[in-house]
Design an enzyme around this catalytic site. Structure first.
Site, PDB file in Angstrom:
ATOM      1  N   THR A   1      38.715  12.878  29.691  1.00 30.93           N
ATOM      2  CA  THR A   1      39.681  12.762  30.783  1.00 30.93           C
ATOM      3  C   THR A   1      39.292  13.493  32.074  1.00 30.93           C
ATOM      4  O   THR A   1      39.235  12.897  33.147  1.00 30.93           O
ATOM      5  CB  THR A   1      41.047  13.271  30.294  1.00 30.93           C
ATOM      6  OG1 THR A   1      41.458  12.412  29.234  1.00 30.93           O
ATOM      7  CG2 THR A   1      42.093  13.254  31.402  1.00 30.93           C
TER       8      THR A   1
ATOM      9  N   TYR B   1      50.907  19.749  37.375  1.00 27.87           N
ATOM     10  CA  TYR B   1      51.023  18.797  36.264  1.00 27.87           C
ATOM     11  C   TYR B   1      52.117  19.195  35.283  1.00 27.87           C
ATOM     12  O   TYR B   1      52.225  20.354  34.878  1.00 27.87           O
ATOM     13  CB  TYR B   1      49.690  18.682  35.510  1.00 27.87           C
ATOM     14  CG  TYR B   1      49.761  17.622  34.439  1.00 27.87           C
ATOM     15  CD1 TYR B   1      49.928  16.294  34.783  1.00 27.87           C
ATOM     16  CD2 TYR B   1      49.707  17.948  33.091  1.00 27.87           C
ATOM     17  CE1 TYR B   1      50.027  15.300  33.813  1.00 27.87           C
ATOM     18  CE2 TYR B   1      49.795  16.971  32.115  1.00 27.87           C
ATOM     19  CZ  TYR B   1      49.959  15.652  32.485  1.00 27.87           C
ATOM     20  OH  TYR B   1      50.059  14.673  31.535  1.00 27.87           O
TER      21      TYR B   1
HETATM   22  P1  AMP Z   1      42.146  13.969  26.617  1.00 27.88           P
HETATM   23  O1  AMP Z   1      42.217  15.173  25.767  1.00 27.88           O
HETATM   24  O2  AMP Z   1      40.790  13.812  27.229  1.00 27.88           O
HETATM   25  O3  AMP Z   1      42.642  12.755  25.956  1.00 27.88           O
HETATM   26  O4  AMP Z   1      43.145  14.278  27.840  1.00 27.88           O
HETATM   27  C1  AMP Z   1      44.377  13.631  28.015  1.00 27.88           C
HETATM   28  C2  AMP Z   1      45.463  14.614  28.287  1.00 27.88           C
HETATM   29  O5  AMP Z   1      45.211  15.294  29.521  1.00 27.88           O
HETATM   30  C3  AMP Z   1      46.809  13.951  28.478  1.00 27.88           C
HETATM   31  O6  AMP Z   1      47.569  14.037  27.291  1.00 27.88           O
HETATM   32  C4  AMP Z   1      47.458  14.720  29.599  1.00 27.88           C
HETATM   33  O7  AMP Z   1      48.678  15.308  29.223  1.00 27.88           O
HETATM   34  C5  AMP Z   1      46.441  15.779  29.992  1.00 27.88           C
HETATM   35  N1  AMP Z   1      46.375  15.909  31.441  1.00 27.88           N
HETATM   36  C6  AMP Z   1      46.227  14.915  32.326  1.00 27.88           C
HETATM   37  N2  AMP Z   1      46.225  15.367  33.596  1.00 27.88           N
HETATM   38  C7  AMP Z   1      46.360  16.692  33.517  1.00 27.88           C
HETATM   39  C8  AMP Z   1      46.441  17.724  34.497  1.00 27.88           C
HETATM   40  N3  AMP Z   1      46.360  17.452  35.790  1.00 27.88           N
HETATM   41  N4  AMP Z   1      46.582  18.988  34.054  1.00 27.88           N
HETATM   42  C9  AMP Z   1      46.644  19.250  32.719  1.00 27.88           C
HETATM   43  N5  AMP Z   1      46.594  18.324  31.758  1.00 27.88           N
HETATM   44  C10 AMP Z   1      46.460  17.048  32.140  1.00 27.88           C
HETATM   45 ZN    ZN Z   2      41.844  10.436  29.348  1.00 33.52          ZN
HETATM   46 ZN    ZN Z   3      42.630  11.139  25.417  1.00 31.46          ZN
END
Ligand code: AMP
Ligand code: ZN
Ligand code: ZN
Length: 419
Positions: free
Chosen positions: A76, A172
């Protein structure tokens, strides 16, 4: 009776709508088009072909769509940063969702790290725009709450001094509902021209969350896809109501692959845990040898493994564009798509979804739709890299192209209308 009249008048003024003077009632003659960059986290490119997204499909039909290649690793934060900086994670500094940096011993980057020094290896588009006098507003986006280029101080309290943020930004918070996020964007666009943003970002997380819990092929994930599609519908309807022309770019950061505890590589069975410190584990593992154990770790990692490949960071295949950044650990192992590298063998059965795999894997392909006055209608583009999105945004905003980016606007040239 006479004494009550002013009170009645005041009450009437409160309850009746304000009567606009003829000039106020006139709609603005022409609203300049805005650019809205929407991210639907974890929206795999082929979710668009499931017949469950009337609003996104209509946008694609009116505009341009493609299957977009994320940057490696397909996580992400690295990819959201690549989309807005035009640089791959190796060069934009956000090399994973969590990592350490030899320049900041004892500290760890996490998804809530706001200190500008983690982020300063690449400039995001909203900073470039703000510096050029173009107003921006972010309804969430990784890094958009950071005072970019600022200095982190700890006294009298922890905060960033100086730096550039979007004119409007939000810290966020997952609890802010998708509808609230859409309404916040529409409210910004309802402003008078002088304070109305020209570049807006909007972020949705629910499709990724469902994909992780249930896997990409589950009905719950389809329900989340349909739900976010209705939020896009609310955005489009709100823009229409406002008479606000917009170039809407809808992207995802990566796709989603089905995973299962049946497809697990237990790291402790590959190498003695005393030999390494593991950073990230999952679709990939970042490993640092413990004191004096480099050669022993190399001996067990740098050989053939089932469903996993390991390299010294400098030997990671060139097509992944990963391994030069000092923030990347000395050893790196990548699982075959759909397999997971776990510290130990999972103790109970599980299924779900994950991403972070080879960015060329079809399961990691990400959504791309662009629709609005700048784009031709009903066009499909060949797959392109997500570092090409920032150059596209520069074109739409009239900003000069960066000279040190990893992508370019070539994929969009055939579908961009002449201004
Ligand atoms: P991943 O672990 O790569 O799947 O990341 C996805 C998660 O990143 C989502 O569940 C979001 O809640 C979190 N996320 C997205 N944008 C932000 C942000 N700006 N700050 C903190 N967490 C975030
Ligand atoms: Zn993602
Ligand atoms: Zn994810």
């Amino acid at each position: 009776m006479k004494t009550l009249l002013p009170l009645i008048g005041a009450l009437a003024a409160l309850s009746s709508p304000v009567i606009a003077k003829p000039n106020d009632a006139k709609p603005e003659v022409s609203r300049e088009p805005v650019v809205i960059l929407v991210s639907i986290d974890g929206f795999r490119a082929d979710y668009l072909d499931r017949g469950i997204t009337p609003n996104l499909s209509a946008l694609a039909a009116k505009g341009v769509s493609a299957s977009m290649r994320p940057s490696f690793p397909s996580k992400t934060f690295p990819n959201h940063w690549a989309l807005v900086t035009g640089k791959v994670p190796d060069r934009n500094g956000i090399i994973a969702n969590g990592f350490e940096d030899p320049a900041h011993p004892g500290e760890k980057f996490t998804m809530s790290s706001d200190e500008p020094y983690w982020w300063d290896e690449a400039e995001p588009i909203w900073v470039t725009a703000e510096k050029a006098g173009i107003r921006t507003a972010t309804m969430f986006w990784p890094g958009s709450n950071v005072a970019w280029g600022g200095t982190w101080v700890t006294e009298p309290w922890k905060e960033a001094v100086g730096g550039t943020r979007p004119s409007d930004w939000q810290q966020y918070n997952r609890a802010v509902s998708p509808a609230q996020r859409v309404n916040a964007v529409l409210d910004w666009l309802r402003r008078p021209a002088a304070t109305r943003p020209k570049l807006v970002t909007l972020y949705f997380d629910d499709v990724d969350t469902a994909g992780h819990h249930y896997g990409p092929d589950d009905a719950h994930t389809n329900a989340a896809v349909t739900e976010v599609d209705s939020d896009i519908g609310k955005l489009v309807a709100g823009l229409r109501e406002l008479g606000q022309a917009a170039n809407v770019i809808v992207v995802a950061d990566h796709g989603m692959a089905a995973v299962s505890s049946e497809r697990s590589i237990a790291l402790d069975q590959v190498a003695d845990p005393a030999l390494y410190k593991a950073g990230d584990t999952g679709p990939f593992a970042a490993l640092t040898p413990t004191e004096g154990n480099d050669a022993k770790l190399a001996a067990v990692l740098l050989k053939q493994h089932d469903h996993m490949q390991c390299w010294r960071k400098q030997d990671i295949p060139a097509r992944l564009h990963y391994g030069r950044n000092p923030r990347i650990a000395p050893y790196f192992c990548l699982a075959e798509t759909g397999w997971m590298i776990n510290a130990t063998k999972p103790d109970k059965p599980s299924t779900g979804g994950a991403h972070g795999f080879d960015n060329a894997a079809p399961e990691m392909a990400a959504l791309f739709i662009a629709s609005g006055p700048a784009f031709a209608a009903d066009r499909k583009l060949a797959a392109f890299d997500n570092v090409d999105v920032a150059p596209l945004l520069r074109d739409l905003l009239g900003l000069p192209q960066a000279t040190d980016g990893d992508g370019d606007d070539a994929p969009f040239k055939p579908v961009l209308k002449a201004k």
